[in-house]
Design an enzyme around this catalytic site. Sequence first.
Site, PDB file in Angstrom:
ATOM      1  N   HIS A 127       4.007   4.671   5.221  1.00 50.81           N
ATOM      2  CA  HIS A 127       3.553   4.021   3.988  1.00 50.81           C
ATOM      3  C   HIS A 127       3.644   2.499   4.093  1.00 50.81           C
ATOM      4  O   HIS A 127       2.766   1.781   3.597  1.00 50.81           O
ATOM      5  CB  HIS A 127       4.307   4.517   2.757  1.00 50.81           C
ATOM      6  CG  HIS A 127       3.713   3.950   1.510  1.00 50.81           C
ATOM      7  ND1 HIS A 127       2.568   4.451   0.932  1.00 50.81           N
ATOM      8  CD2 HIS A 127       4.041   2.843   0.797  1.00 50.81           C
ATOM      9  CE1 HIS A 127       2.227   3.700  -0.095  1.00 50.81           C
ATOM     10  NE2 HIS A 127       3.114   2.715  -0.209  1.00 50.81           N
ATOM     11  N   ASP A 148       0.640  -0.093   3.438  1.00 51.84           N
ATOM     12  CA  ASP A 148       0.741  -1.296   2.599  1.00 51.84           C
ATOM     13  C   ASP A 148       0.332  -2.538   3.395  1.00 51.84           C
ATOM     14  O   ASP A 148      -0.380  -3.414   2.882  1.00 51.84           O
ATOM     15  CB  ASP A 148       2.191  -1.499   2.128  1.00 51.84           C
ATOM     16  CG  ASP A 148       2.557  -0.628   0.933  1.00 51.84           C
ATOM     17  OD1 ASP A 148       1.661  -0.138   0.226  1.00 51.84           O
ATOM     18  OD2 ASP A 148       3.780  -0.470   0.701  1.00 51.84           O
ATOM     19  N   HIS A 151       5.486  -6.629   0.702  1.00 50.56           N
ATOM     20  CA  HIS A 151       4.237  -7.263   0.259  1.00 50.56           C
ATOM     21  C   HIS A 151       4.320  -8.783   0.251  1.00 50.56           C
ATOM     22  O   HIS A 151       3.423  -9.474   0.712  1.00 50.56           O
ATOM     23  CB  HIS A 151       3.901  -6.806  -1.159  1.00 50.56           C
ATOM     24  CG  HIS A 151       3.780  -5.329  -1.286  1.00 50.56           C
ATOM     25  ND1 HIS A 151       2.787  -4.624  -0.660  1.00 50.56           N
ATOM     26  CD2 HIS A 151       4.531  -4.426  -1.937  1.00 50.56           C
ATOM     27  CE1 HIS A 151       2.931  -3.344  -0.937  1.00 50.56           C
ATOM     28  NE2 HIS A 151       3.981  -3.197  -1.717  1.00 50.56           N
TER      29      HIS A 151
END
Length: 306
Positions: free
Chosen positions: A235, A239, A262
């Site tokens: 994951h 991202d 992020h």
Amino acid sequence: MQTTIKAPVRFTGVGLHSGAPVRLTIRPAAAHHGIWFRRTDIAVGDALIPARWDVVERTPLCTKVVNGAGASLSTVEHVMAALAGCGVTNALVEVDGPEVPILDGSSAPFVRGILARGLQRQAAPVRAFEVLKTVEVRNGEAWARLEPGKALEISFHIDFPDAAIGVQDKVLTMSNGTFVRELCDARTFCRQSDVDAMRAQGLALGGTLDNAVVVDGDRILSPGGLRHTDEAVRHKMLDALGDLFMAGAPLLGRYTGYRAGHSLTNTLLRAAFAEPGALRMVTCSADQMAQLPGAGVHMDEIPAVA
Ligand SMILES: [Zn+2]
């Protein structure tokens, strides 16, 4: 060639943090349009927001974009990963609220919708950013790096105190359908203690055990368990693909994230664009096009579990 979607496709769900119902529609767009968001619930002022690194507000929980008029959209990373992974270069993504629907916490529903509508090749060559210099950014123990490379290779390392996640490492080159086959179904994950803290702040109100993998120590609380034993690192790579697509074009180079998130990936893009000669926009040769994340993507390779 540049690519858009053949016809509009709609998704409905709830925002992970707001818990509010939201509709998202991916619409076809002309060559050289790029990826833009439009808030259809904003009637007055500028509702268009570019999917671009320089309008990303660096927040720890998700990728949020904000235009000059203050219109914002949160949690854009999973739909961005789906667009990048399917090779969509031009699209208008309409959303009727401040947050993208979380769906199942992965990119698989977006990928399935996009590929079911079909991709439309356009009469313009696709452009990409070649990474020419190594750029690295750090935040405490976390770091992220871009290096030259023929294709987009994503390498990630995570290290969580919960034994159910622990230390995970993975490296994949984003070509030949890798994203759809290996990453698109990996769900967002969090620790029960983080969920409790977020709820106390009025966040993650739309979070359920159906749209996030929740772990507590050595236990996976989500029914059905994991889709991959290393779903968490997959994951994080998903991202990263979505966040890197905020460059405005696909990247040809190697990305490494070490406990990154992020915000740090966005700081890396900002550093790369600020460093003279680090990135060069090129019109892709046939050889380079075959290396892009969308090359070789097939709908029947979406993992059946998703
Ligand atoms: Zn995510």
